[in-house]
Design a protein around this motif. Structure first.
Motif, PDB file in Angstrom:
ATOM      1  N   ASN A   1      67.409 156.959  99.837  1.00 12.74           N
ATOM      2  CA  ASN A   1      68.195 157.782  98.904  1.00 12.74           C
ATOM      3  C   ASN A   1      68.936 156.894  97.911  1.00 12.74           C
ATOM      4  N   ALA A   2      69.574 155.825  98.395  1.00 13.26           N
ATOM      5  CA  ALA A   2      70.288 154.914  97.488  1.00 13.26           C
ATOM      6  C   ALA A   2      69.310 154.234  96.538  1.00 13.26           C
ATOM      7  N   ARG A   3      68.159 153.807  97.044  1.00  7.38           N
ATOM      8  CA  ARG A   3      67.157 153.150  96.184  1.00  7.38           C
ATOM      9  C   ARG A   3      66.645 154.096  95.103  1.00  7.38           C
ATOM     10  N   ARG A   4      66.337 155.320  95.481  1.00  4.27           N
ATOM     11  CA  ARG A   4      65.776 156.276  94.517  1.00  4.27           C
ATOM     12  C   ARG A   4      66.776 156.564  93.400  1.00  4.27           C
ATOM     13  N   VAL A   5      68.049 156.725  93.755  1.00  2.00           N
ATOM     14  CA  VAL A   5      69.061 156.988  92.731  1.00  2.00           C
ATOM     15  C   VAL A   5      69.188 155.786  91.799  1.00  2.00           C
ATOM     16  N   ALA A   6      69.200 154.576  92.344  1.00  7.46           N
ATOM     17  CA  ALA A   6      69.302 153.371  91.516  1.00  7.46           C
ATOM     18  C   ALA A   6      68.100 153.250  90.583  1.00  7.46           C
ATOM     19  N   GLU A   7      66.896 153.513  91.105  1.00  6.21           N
ATOM     20  CA  GLU A   7      65.695 153.423  90.282  1.00  6.21           C
ATOM     21  C   GLU A   7      65.708 154.460  89.163  1.00  6.21           C
ATOM     22  N   LYS A   8      66.187 155.647  89.441  1.00  9.08           N
ATOM     23  CA  LYS A   8      66.275 156.672  88.399  1.00  9.08           C
ATOM     24  C   LYS A   8      67.285 156.286  87.329  1.00  9.08           C
ATOM     25  N   LEU A   9      68.397 155.711  87.756  1.00  8.27           N
ATOM     26  CA  LEU A   9      69.407 155.306  86.773  1.00  8.27           C
ATOM     27  C   LEU A   9      68.862 154.255  85.818  1.00  8.27           C
ATOM     28  N   ALA A  10      67.988 153.389  86.310  1.00  8.48           N
ATOM     29  CA  ALA A  10      67.462 152.313  85.470  1.00  8.48           C
ATOM     30  C   ALA A  10      66.657 152.823  84.290  1.00  8.48           C
ATOM     31  N   VAL A  11      66.162 154.074  84.368  1.00  7.53           N
ATOM     32  CA  VAL A  11      65.385 154.642  83.264  1.00  7.53           C
ATOM     33  C   VAL A  11      65.984 155.948  82.747  1.00  7.53           C
ATOM     34  N   ALA A  12      67.170 156.285  83.223  1.00  6.75           N
ATOM     35  CA  ALA A  12      67.752 157.583  82.880  1.00  6.75           C
ATOM     36  C   ALA A  12      68.296 157.637  81.468  1.00  6.75           C
ATOM     37  N   ASP A  13      68.640 156.485  80.890  1.00 11.09           N
ATOM     38  CA  ASP A  13      69.204 156.450  79.548  1.00 11.09           C
ATOM     39  C   ASP A  13      68.762 155.150  78.890  1.00 11.09           C
ATOM     40  N   ALA A  14      68.440 155.228  77.612  1.00  4.52           N
ATOM     41  CA  ALA A  14      67.953 154.044  76.899  1.00  4.52           C
ATOM     42  C   ALA A  14      68.980 152.920  76.912  1.00  4.52           C
ATOM     43  N   SER A  15      70.273 153.266  76.840  1.00  2.45           N
ATOM     44  CA  SER A  15      71.293 152.218  76.803  1.00  2.45           C
ATOM     45  C   SER A  15      71.328 151.431  78.109  1.00  2.45           C
ATOM     46  N   LEU A  16      71.079 152.087  79.238  1.00  4.39           N
ATOM     47  CA  LEU A  16      71.042 151.382  80.513  1.00  4.39           C
ATOM     48  C   LEU A  16      69.801 150.501  80.614  1.00  4.39           C
ATOM     49  N   ALA A  17      68.646 151.065  80.228  1.00  6.02           N
ATOM     50  CA  ALA A  17      67.415 150.285  80.277  1.00  6.02           C
ATOM     51  C   ALA A  17      67.495 149.067  79.358  1.00  6.02           C
ATOM     52  N   ASP A  18      68.057 149.245  78.166  1.00  6.21           N
ATOM     53  CA  ASP A  18      68.176 148.128  77.223  1.00  6.21           C
ATOM     54  C   ASP A  18      69.106 147.049  77.767  1.00  6.21           C
ATOM     55  N   ALA A  19      70.230 147.466  78.383  1.00  6.64           N
ATOM     56  CA  ALA A  19      71.174 146.488  78.930  1.00  6.64           C
ATOM     57  C   ALA A  19      70.553 145.707  80.083  1.00  6.64           C
ATOM     58  N   ILE A  20      69.748 146.379  80.904  1.00 10.53           N
ATOM     59  CA  ILE A  20      69.056 145.679  81.993  1.00 10.53           C
ATOM     60  C   ILE A  20      68.061 144.676  81.419  1.00 10.53           C
ATOM     61  N   ALA A  21      67.281 145.116  80.427  1.00  8.00           N
ATOM     62  CA  ALA A  21      66.278 144.230  79.825  1.00  8.00           C
ATOM     63  C   ALA A  21      66.925 143.009  79.174  1.00  8.00           C
ATOM     64  N   ALA A  22      68.122 143.184  78.623  1.00  8.94           N
ATOM     65  CA  ALA A  22      68.827 142.085  77.967  1.00  8.94           C
ATOM     66  C   ALA A  22      69.551 141.173  78.950  1.00  8.94           C
ATOM     67  N   GLY A  23      69.576 141.527  80.221  1.00  7.94           N
ATOM     68  CA  GLY A  23      70.284 140.727  81.216  1.00  7.94           C
ATOM     69  C   GLY A  23      71.772 140.976  81.265  1.00  7.94           C
ATOM     70  N   ASP A  24      72.242 142.034  80.583  1.00 11.10           N
ATOM     71  CA  ASP A  24      73.678 142.337  80.559  1.00 11.10           C
ATOM     72  C   ASP A  24      74.093 143.288  81.672  1.00 11.10           C
ATOM     73  N   LEU A  25      73.130 143.832  82.407  1.00  5.17           N
ATOM     74  CA  LEU A  25      73.439 144.837  83.423  1.00  5.17           C
ATOM     75  C   LEU A  25      72.488 144.689  84.593  1.00  5.17           C
ATOM     76  N   LYS A  26      73.030 144.889  85.792  1.00  3.37           N
ATOM     77  CA  LYS A  26      72.218 145.036  86.992  1.00  3.37           C
ATOM     78  C   LYS A  26      72.562 146.375  87.638  1.00  3.37           C
ATOM     79  N   VAL A  27      71.530 147.039  88.153  1.00  7.10           N
ATOM     80  CA  VAL A  27      71.709 148.265  88.924  1.00  7.10           C
ATOM     81  C   VAL A  27      71.158 147.998  90.311  1.00  7.10           C
ATOM     82  N   LEU A  28      71.998 148.142  91.317  1.00  2.39           N
ATOM     83  CA  LEU A  28      71.634 147.812  92.689  1.00  2.39           C
ATOM     84  C   LEU A  28      71.840 148.990  93.612  1.00  2.39           C
ATOM     85  N   ALA A  29      71.063 149.025  94.694  1.00  3.17           N
ATOM     86  CA  ALA A  29      71.316 149.942  95.798  1.00  3.17           C
ATOM     87  C   ALA A  29      72.000 149.174  96.916  1.00  3.17           C
TER      88      ALA A  29
END
Length: 268
Positions: free
Chosen positions: A208-236
């Motif tokens: 459940n924690a993994r699925r929510v984290a994985e969804k957040l990583a693609v839920a909004d362009a700003s989150l995906a862009d920040a992850i791709a740029a190395g400015d953000l990590k999303v963890l379970a």
């Protein structure tokens, strides 16, 4: 005695005494010219410089790990937290992490991670799932507060996950008033049932924690862009109810560009 009054013939009558002139007031000192502003200097912080610079995602994660380790050792910093600590935060907040956690009263992030005021941006709902309002809060933390880390934290013994397991196993019927809480967790329970895990309940919490984290990583362009740029990590992560230890399960990264991704969250 004429020498007392000077030489020459003595005058008759009272002697006129000339008034003493008033002293001229001193000239005011000329102020030194104002120094030229240093245009290369960093602007002053709103909090007077008392807040540490924004950490990297890995530095923020290390702070959470150390905070949880200190909590487990009984070295709590929270006994020193006082109302005066809020004074330096009046100009704004600079959280090191956003915690998407369960509303369970036994899982408060500030205590588990040994953090005081202004350190954690918390979003808590039973079952640690995220709807559109929760997503907006996370995006706000990342875009406007420059929060470098998002942790989706489940916990063993979660009642919301247990309720979803009872539905999947046919031991209970779905209560319509709890549908918004339970239905988003059912896919994680099904994933756990298809695994070879020795403890299906713990595996369901992890999934459940993994699925929510994985969804957040693609839920909004700003989150995906920040992850791709190395400015953000999303963890379970999962908190062990019996000990208070928080175990991190790994990064969640976008599997596809956010614009092309399917809807990642349940409707509010």
């Amino acid at each position: 005695m004429g020498w007392l009054f000077g030489r020459g013939k003595a005058r008759s009558g009272p002697r006129e005494i000339a008034p003493t002139p008033e002293p001229e007031p001193p000239e005011p000192p000329t102020p030194d010219p104002a120094p030229e502003p240093d245009l290369t200097a960093e602007p002053a912080a709103e909090d007077g410089g008392l807040v540490a610079p924004r950490p990297s995602p890995d530095e923020a994660l290390a702070m959470l790990r150390e905070g949880n380790a200190a909590f487990l050792r009984g070295e709590s910093n929270l006994g020193h937290v006082k109302a005066d600590d809020l004074d330096r935060l009046q100009g704004g907040q600079h959280p090191i992490a956003t915690i998407v956690g369960c509303a369970d009263s036994r899982t408060p992030p500030t205590i588990l991670f040994n953090q005081g005021f202004g350190r954690l941006f918390s979003i808590r709902v039973a079952g640690n799932t995220v709807d559109r309002r929760g997503l907006a809060s996370i995006v706000y933390a990342v875009k406007h507060l420059q929060c470098p880390l998002v942790v989706v934290m489940g916990h063993t013994g979660c009642g919301a996950v247990a309720a979803a397991e009872a539905i999947v196993d046919g031991k209970a019927t779905l209560d319509p008033s709890l549908e918004e809480m339970i239905v988003p967790i059912i896919p994680a329970v099904l994933d756990a049932r298809r695994s070879d895990a020795a403890d299906m309940a713990v595996r369901a919490v992890e999934e459940n924690a993994r699925r929510v984290a994985e969804k957040l990583a693609v839920a909004d362009a700003s989150l995906a862009d920040a992850i791709a740029a190395g400015d953000l990590k999303v963890l379970a992560a999962v908190k062990l109810m019996h000990s208070g230890e928080v175990r991190f399960l790994g990064d969640a990264r976008p599997a596809a560009p956010a614009a092309a991704a399917e809807p990642a969250l349940e409707p509010a």
